[in-house]
Structures are given as structure tokens and as C-alpha cells.
Design a protein around this motif. Structure first.
Motif, PDB file in Angstrom:
ATOM      1  N   SER A  83      -6.740 -19.165  -1.488  1.00 29.19           N
ATOM      2  CA  SER A  83      -5.399 -18.656  -1.230  1.00 29.19           C
ATOM      3  C   SER A  83      -4.385 -19.688  -1.684  1.00 29.19           C
ATOM      4  CB  SER A  83      -5.216 -18.377   0.260  1.00 29.19           C
ATOM      5  OG  SER A  83      -3.888 -17.970   0.516  1.00 29.19           O
ATOM      6  N   GLU A 234      -3.865 -10.807  -3.932  1.00 32.50           N
ATOM      7  CA  GLU A 234      -4.194 -10.242  -2.631  1.00 32.50           C
ATOM      8  C   GLU A 234      -4.492 -11.343  -1.614  1.00 32.50           C
ATOM      9  OE1 GLU A 234      -6.565  -6.595  -0.566  1.00 32.50           O
ATOM     10  OE2 GLU A 234      -7.214  -7.229  -2.563  1.00 32.50           O
ATOM     11  N   LEU A 237      -1.168 -12.528  -0.456  1.00 35.43           N
ATOM     12  CA  LEU A 237      -0.525 -11.556   0.429  1.00 35.43           C
ATOM     13  C   LEU A 237      -1.170 -11.556   1.810  1.00 35.43           C
ATOM     14  CD1 LEU A 237      -0.204  -8.601  -2.101  1.00 35.43           C
ATOM     15  CD2 LEU A 237       1.696  -9.914  -1.140  1.00 35.43           C
ATOM     16  N   ARG A 238      -2.466 -11.772   1.843  1.00 37.17           N
ATOM     17  CA  ARG A 238      -3.185 -11.785   3.109  1.00 37.17           C
ATOM     18  C   ARG A 238      -2.886 -13.061   3.903  1.00 37.17           C
ATOM     19  NH1 ARG A 238      -7.790 -10.155   1.127  1.00 37.17           N
ATOM     20  NH2 ARG A 238      -8.535 -12.257   0.680  1.00 37.17           N
ATOM     21  N   PRO A 241       3.352 -14.598   4.404  1.00 32.37           N
ATOM     22  CA  PRO A 241       4.343 -13.515   4.466  1.00 32.37           C
ATOM     23  C   PRO A 241       5.164 -13.444   3.172  1.00 32.37           C
ATOM     24  CG  PRO A 241       5.126 -15.406   5.708  1.00 32.37           C
ATOM     25  CD  PRO A 241       3.742 -15.757   5.247  1.00 32.37           C
ATOM     26  N   ARG A 243       7.499 -12.137   0.520  1.00 35.32           N
ATOM     27  CA  ARG A 243       8.605 -11.186   0.608  1.00 35.32           C
ATOM     28  C   ARG A 243       8.831 -10.405  -0.688  1.00 35.32           C
ATOM     29  NH1 ARG A 243       8.363 -10.645   5.788  1.00 35.32           N
ATOM     30  NH2 ARG A 243       8.942 -12.520   6.971  1.00 35.32           N
ATOM     31  N   LEU A 270      -1.675  -2.099  -4.311  1.00 35.91           N
ATOM     32  CA  LEU A 270      -1.850  -3.309  -3.507  1.00 35.91           C
ATOM     33  C   LEU A 270      -0.561  -3.676  -2.794  1.00 35.91           C
ATOM     34  CD1 LEU A 270      -3.424  -5.859  -2.640  1.00 35.91           C
ATOM     35  CD2 LEU A 270      -2.719  -6.915  -4.810  1.00 35.91           C
ATOM     36  N   LEU A 271       0.554  -3.640  -3.510  1.00 33.99           N
ATOM     37  CA  LEU A 271       1.828  -4.013  -2.899  1.00 33.99           C
ATOM     38  C   LEU A 271       2.279  -2.977  -1.881  1.00 33.99           C
ATOM     39  CD1 LEU A 271       3.692  -5.517  -5.988  1.00 33.99           C
ATOM     40  CD2 LEU A 271       2.434  -6.690  -4.184  1.00 33.99           C
ATOM     41  N   LYS A 273       0.258  -1.389   0.035  1.00 38.93           N
ATOM     42  CA  LYS A 273      -0.564  -1.696   1.211  1.00 38.93           C
ATOM     43  C   LYS A 273       0.108  -2.732   2.097  1.00 38.93           C
ATOM     44  CE  LYS A 273      -5.053  -3.808   2.354  1.00 38.93           C
ATOM     45  NZ  LYS A 273      -6.316  -4.362   1.763  1.00 38.93           N
ATOM     46  N   TYR A 274       0.742  -3.728   1.471  1.00 40.46           N
ATOM     47  CA  TYR A 274       1.396  -4.793   2.223  1.00 40.46           C
ATOM     48  C   TYR A 274       2.907  -4.567   2.342  1.00 40.46           C
ATOM     49  CZ  TYR A 274      -2.950  -7.448   2.048  1.00 40.46           C
ATOM     50  OH  TYR A 274      -4.252  -7.863   2.217  1.00 40.46           O
ATOM     51  N   GLN A 275       3.401  -3.429   1.810  1.00 40.92           N
ATOM     52  CA  GLN A 275       4.831  -3.123   1.827  1.00 40.92           C
ATOM     53  C   GLN A 275       5.647  -4.283   1.265  1.00 40.92           C
ATOM     54  OE1 GLN A 275       6.567   0.054   2.869  1.00 40.92           O
ATOM     55  NE2 GLN A 275       4.517   0.376   1.998  1.00 40.92           N
ATOM     56  N   CYS A 276       5.182  -4.794   0.143  1.00 43.13           N
ATOM     57  CA  CYS A 276       5.832  -5.925  -0.527  1.00 43.13           C
ATOM     58  C   CYS A 276       6.477  -5.435  -1.812  1.00 43.13           C
ATOM     59  CB  CYS A 276       4.801  -7.011  -0.834  1.00 43.13           C
ATOM     60  SG  CYS A 276       5.485  -8.462  -1.667  1.00 43.13           S
TER      61      CYS A 276
END
Length: 497
Positions: A83, A234, A237-238, A241, A243, A270-271, A273-276
Motif C-alpha cells: 500500500s 485499490e 483506496l483500502r 481516505p 479524496r 473501482l472508484l 465502490k469507494y465513492q472516490c
């Protein structure tokens, strides 16, 4: 090259090739002094240099470790189970010093960010501007306030429909070039201290924006063939946070990489899924060499999370500084940012370019421009293959006008940049495309200028300069280690693939 620089480059090459993974503990200073027969000061200076480049980190009372999120070289992606860590960005001084060289008269513009203005229909543009100016009324100074000239936005909306990403007029905002659009989008969804994901290598203005707005960046590697590494994204994102994600999906600057349709669809999913939100920089999307325009990620967006930014600067009118964003659910927030920064974009320029897009033969111009750029890139490739060392590596993109060259590991691209300037040649060193100097042996070349004898001579001169740098022996060569670079005893066995 000094001994500590040689040692640093040796370790950097192993990291870039993926043979030393992120998080791996590096040999102790004592171990390297024994292996190479060098002094402790030399090892310390090498480690300091790698730390400055963002490649390694020191852990108190533990030693030196490969930094998280380090990017692999042009042929490989980094391990996907890591990460990347966010960090503050400080790059503007280096970027400004490099870009300042482009303005000098007589310089061969291999480092320019724009194609030659001689490739644009300047007469037709002037005529469209004149014709539109005669019809402008006094109310245009008010009506062309954000979101912008309605006639122009209708022409832009038609183009979105043809690329399979229809947009309403209310979502389209006219800006002062794509860069303002990108910055407005970033301001609309972040505040100082937030984390954003950017590409590595990336368009240097993204680094400048992150620095200026007080944000932290997590760098996601870009493969020059397949583009953004969604696995690493990903993981980021995991773990953090994030933005917003700022990325080029078509003919990325500097690598030329494009995401496939499937990968764009996967990126948008993917985005979602994370509302990014995705801030999509698509300024080169019209410069494709294939049979049809590659769709933007915006074409796969069903939730309004993609803010699609582009302009006419790279395809028609650089000096007119006209761009736009299709901002989706963030349209109102971006419009407010526009009003608080530059208020509006020039009304006469909006009207003139709307006239040109409707009646000026834009599609015919684009077809000619694509053919010309494709031919110029082929000619540049032939010159590179004839004049530059065979150890240089690059991937030919399917559009745009940049070539991203990986030089031998021992070449310092900033030194090559400085040497080339003394011969009247400007190239862009890879240093300015990341915050950690991860691309110190890369350069970007511009193929967007007509091929001339002067251009041909410039490539030959670059070849001679590279030969000189590769053969220079100002300092004694670093001796080969008596054993592998990293010790492999059970106590310090590194994770090397």
C-alpha cells in the motif's frame, strides 16, 4: 560519477527492477563497506541520496528500508500487495528551472509540452474570431459567465455524444485551459491535508497542484503499455481516505500509456465502490493514430463521479487557453470554484471557438494533425535508433506526441538536460514527473514539431552526449562486491523476486 552515486544507482536499479521489494531491510553500513571495500562515509552518502529520492526510509535503531509505494521501472509493475504511503510534495523549484529553458529562443524544443503551432489552422481560427466578434452583443459579457457560452457548450456536447459519453449542457463548464479545469476539480473535492492519488510518473502540474493546495499524494505506478496499476490503486483506496484520483486515461504524459476499454470500465467501477471521484485528464484523447477515438473513462460513468477535463490547447489553439470540464455530480461545486478564482473565461474567445467548431472544418484539421504527428513520431524513432545507444528502451504509444525513454541506469537525466542546453537542445528529464526522483535516468522527447535538419542534428548530438556520459570515468569505478549486494543469511534474508 562519484562512488556514492554509483552505489546509490546500483541499489536504485535493483529497486526499480522489482528485485528488492518495498519494505525490505537494506544491508547495514558495515556490511556494504566490507562487500565493496569502501568507506562508511561513501555508504552513508549513498543512503542519504536514496532517501532524498524517496526510494528508502530510515527507521530509528533499525536501519534503512525500501520505501512503501516505490515505483517499478518501465518494464515492470511494483508488487501489488503493498500500500503506497501518502506524502507531501515539494517539486516546483526543479520543475520551474526545467520549464524555463523552453522559452529561450533558438532552442530545439524536444522538451516542449506543446506541438508546433505551425500544425494549427491559424488563418481559419482568426477568421472565425473576427466573424464571431462582429456578432457579439453587450449582454454576452454577462451571458458568458460560468458555466460559459451556450453555443460553445452545445458544440462540446455534440462531441461528447459522438464519443459515447453524452453530457447535459449544465454539466459542462468552460475554463481557462484544461489545467484550470483540473485544479478547479481538485479544489471542489478536497481540503488542505487531504490525500489524493496521482500517477507515477505523472503530469508535473499534478505535483504542483498537490503542493500548492497543501495536499498529500500517494503515487500509483503507470506501466507504459497497460497504464495505471489498478491493483496498487485499490490497495491505496483500502488503506487511506483518498479524496480523489487524478489520472490520464489516454496517451498519458509522459509515458504515452492508454487504458483499454475494459480497464477504464474497471477503474470507474473501482472508484464507484469507494465513492472516490476521478479527475480525468484527457487532453490528448483526440490525437489517436488508430481508426477511432478511444473513449474516456467518463463514457463508463453512471454515478457522476468522473470529472472529465480537456481543452483545445493540444489540438487547435494553445494560446487561446480554452478548456472545459464535464463535472458530473460536482458541476455546481466546480462552478463555484470558477467564480471564486478567475470568474469567467474570455467571451470573445469562447464565441470565436464556438464558430470554428461549427463551421471551421475541425474534423478535417484533426485528421491531418493525427497523420502528421504519427509520421513525425516514426521519423523520430528512426533517428533515435540510428543515433542513440542501443541500451535505451521505450514503448511506442498509439497516439499523442511524446516518447518516454529509459536511459542506462548510470545516466543522470538532469545532467543530460544541462549538457544538451549548452548545445541549444532542450529535453525534459524524468526527475520532474515524480516527487521522489524515481525517474532520474528517463527523458521525455516531443515529436510534435516538424522534422528538420536541425532536429536531426539535435538527436545526433544527444547520442554523442550520451556516449560521453556513459564512457566518462572521472572517478575510480566502484569495485564489484565480493558477494551479492544484499546478504542472504537467515537473519536478514530479503524478499527478492
Amino acid at each position: 560519477m562519484k562512488r556514492y552515486e554509483e552505489l546509490a544507482n546500483t541499489i536504485a536499479t535493483e529497486i526499480a527492477a522489482g528485485r528488492i521489494k518495498a519494505g525490505t531491510r537494506l544491508p547495514s553500513v558495515r556490511t556494504l563497506t566490507t562487500q565493496y571495500g569502501i568507506g562508511q562515509t561513501t555508504v552513508f552518502r549513498a543512503y542519504y541520496l536514496l532517501e532524498e529520492r524517496g526510494l528508502i526510509q530510515v527507521r530509528e535503531r533499525s536501519g534503512y528500508y525500501v520505501a512503501q509505494g516505490v515505483v517499478a521501472n518501465v518494464q515492470q509493475n511494483p508488487a501489488r500487495d503493498e500500500s503506497p504511503a501518502p506524502a507531501l510534495v515539494s517539486v516546483s523549484d526543479v520543475i520551474f528551472s526545467v520549464l524555463d529553458a523552453v522559452r529561450h529562443p533558438g532552442i530545439v524544443p524536444l522538451g516542449s509540452a506543446f506541438p508546433s503551432p505551425m500544425l494549427f489552422p491559424l488563418y481559419r481560427l482568426s477568421r472565425a474570431m473576427s466573424q464571431a466578434g462582429r456578432t457579439l452583443g453587450p449582454w454576452n459579457s454577462v451571458l458568458d459567465m460560468p458555466p460559459g457560452n451556450e453555443h460553445l457548450r452545445r458544440q462540446i456536447a455534440l462531441r461528447y455524444t459522438t464519443m459515447g459519453a453524452p453530457q447535459t449542457l449544465d454539466e459542462i463548464l468552460i475554463t481557462n485551459g484544461a489545467l484550470e479545469a483540473l485544479n478547479l476539480c481538485l479544489l471542489a473535492v478536497t481540503k488542505p491535508g487531504d490525500i489524493v492519488a496521482i500517477e507515477s510518473p505523472c503530469f508535473y502540474a499534478a505535483l504542483q497542484a498537490v503542493e500548492r493546495f497543501g495536499l498529500r499524494a500517494v503515487e500509483i505506478p503507470v506501466d507504459p503499455v497497460t497504464g495505471l496499476d489498478l491493483g496498487v490503486l485499490e490497495s491505496a483506496l483500502r488503506a487511506h481516505p483518498v479524496r480523489a484520483v487524478w489520472a490520464m486515461t489516454n496517451f498519458q504524459n509522459p509515458t504515452g500509456a492508454s487504458l483499454s476499454r475494459e480497464k477504464k470500465r474497471a477503474l470507474v467501477a473501482l472508484l464507484a465502490k469507494y465513492q472516490c471521484p476521478l479527475i480525468e485528464d484527457d487532453v490528448y484523447g483526440e490525437l489517436y493514430f488508430g481508426p477511432e477515438r478511444p473513449p474516456p473513462a467518463k463514457a463508463f460513468d453512471t454515478e457522476g463521479l468522473v470529472m472529465h477535463c480537456t481543452s483545445l490547447s493540444k489540438v487547435l489553439a494553445p494560446g487561446y487557453r480554452l478548456g472545459w470540464v464535464a463535472a458530473g455530480r460536482f458541476a455546481d461545486a466546480v462552478r463555484r470554484q470558477k467564480l471564486m478564482t478567475s470568474i469567467s473565461t474570455s467571451g470573445p474567445i469562447q464565441a470565436g471557438l464556438a464558430e470554428y467548431l461549427q463551421h471551421g472544418g475541425f474534423e478535417k484539421h484533426l485528421r491531418k494533425l493525427r497523420t502528421t504527428l504519427n509520421h513525425q513520431m516514426e521519423t523520430m524513432e528512426e533517428a533515435i535508433q540510428a543515433a542513440l545507444p542501443r541500451s535505451i528502451r521505450y514503448h511506442r504509444p498509439a497516439g499523442g506526441y511524446f516518447l518516454w525513454l529509459r536511459l542506462p541506469a548510470e545516466v543522470d537525466a538532469m545532467q543530460l538536460h544541462a549538457s544538451a542546453l549548452t548545445h541549444g537542445i532542450n529535453v525534459t528529464p524524468g526527475t520532474i514527473f515524480s516527487r521522489g526522483n524515481l525517474y532520474g535516468n528517463y527523458i521525455r522527447l516531443n515529436c510534435g514539431h516538424p522534422w528538420t535538419p536541425k532536429m536531426a542534428d539535435a538527436i545526433k548530438t544527444l547520442g554523442e552526449l550520451l556516449d560521453t556520459l556513459l564512457s566518462r570515468d572521472d572517478h575510480a569505478a566502484l569495485p564489484s562486491p565480493s558477494q551479492p549486494l544484499l546478504p542472504v543469511d537467515d537473519a536478514t534474508r530479503p524478499n527478492i523476486s
